[in-house]
Design an enzyme around this catalytic site. Sequence first.
Site, PDB file in Angstrom:
ATOM      1  N   CYS A  32       0.865  -1.196   0.000  1.00 41.25           N
ATOM      2  CA  CYS A  32       0.000   0.000   0.000  1.00 41.25           C
ATOM      3  C   CYS A  32       0.894   1.236   0.000  1.00 41.25           C
ATOM      4  O   CYS A  32       1.690   1.426  -0.914  1.00 41.25           O
ATOM      5  CB  CYS A  32      -0.975  -0.033   1.178  1.00 41.25           C
ATOM      6  SG  CYS A  32      -0.208  -0.090   2.815  1.00 41.25           S
TER       7      CYS A  32
ATOM      8  N   ARG B  84      -2.368  -0.742   5.398  1.00 39.84           N
ATOM      9  CA  ARG B  84      -3.528  -1.276   4.681  1.00 39.84           C
ATOM     10  C   ARG B  84      -3.213  -2.650   4.097  1.00 39.84           C
ATOM     11  O   ARG B  84      -4.075  -3.531   4.048  1.00 39.84           O
ATOM     12  CB  ARG B  84      -3.964  -0.307   3.576  1.00 39.84           C
ATOM     13  CG  ARG B  84      -4.634   0.949   4.079  1.00 39.84           C
ATOM     14  CD  ARG B  84      -4.960   1.929   2.952  1.00 39.84           C
ATOM     15  NE  ARG B  84      -3.764   2.620   2.469  1.00 39.84           N
ATOM     16  CZ  ARG B  84      -3.744   3.499   1.472  1.00 39.84           C
ATOM     17  NH1 ARG B  84      -4.877   3.791   0.836  1.00 39.84           N
ATOM     18  NH2 ARG B  84      -2.629   4.095   1.095  1.00 39.84           N
TER      19      ARG B  84
END
Length: 285
Positions: free
Chosen positions: A242, A247
Amino acid sequence: MTTIAYAHPEKLVETEWLAEHRNDPGIRIVESNEDVLLYDTGHIPGAVHIDWRRDLQDQMVRDYITPEAFAALCRRNGITPDTTCIFYGDKSNWWACYALWAFELYGHRNAKILNGGRDKWVREGRALTREKPSYPEAAYPTPAARRDGEIRAFYEQTLAHQRAGLPLIDVRSPGEYTGELLHMPEYPQEGALRGGHIPGAKSMPWKTAVKEDGSFKSAEELRKIYEGDCALTPDSDTVVYCRIGERSSHTWFVLTYLLGHKKVRNYDGSWTEWGNKVGAPVTRP
């Protein structure tokens, strides 16, 4: 525990279960948020606070803390190697998954996620407190080494992975993937000189895996997303990334434990490294 047919349902607990078992011996509830001030405004009774940046990262070397420092972190929070750590936090458990992934780097696999995280717990009107718990110092031996080779990918490994045409999943927003956004508006400090994505990477934003309440979608829905749309298999050698690795930790958790994929690594250097790296190949649509 959750009853949905995930590959490893034991890695999730539901809010109802935690409300009944939060005082069980052998459990340590851990809150880890993007907003480090949230814990002080109210947290699940008995939960300790682990700050992803202050507690898990060594800012001088831009890497994770040493195994010795990790053992000390566990000792002062009353965590032993046998303690079941239940992680939860804001942002649909971005940072809870990141903290769990970091714990697993040091071999602490007895770790679970509270399905739906902090927001679901609060929305259901469950107990919160501002009282900070105090636990006796626990015995935690220094891990022999981190599991970097198993669940983590560095730049050189990710580059070799890309050149080999192996699966790469970009879990950022579509704007970041296309290069329209050099950084998320709320994170100007985490930008990059170049926008775009790693050549060959497929775009599948992390939030595709969760429902509106922040809890995970069913195993059937997740299989359609990752094994259908992304064409992954349980045996795929997959690297996820990410912006700074938080994430992608969420997607790593989904692939590894909810779908049972056997080899998933998190490229935690992610776009803040790749997008700023001299000579790193970048693609824009």
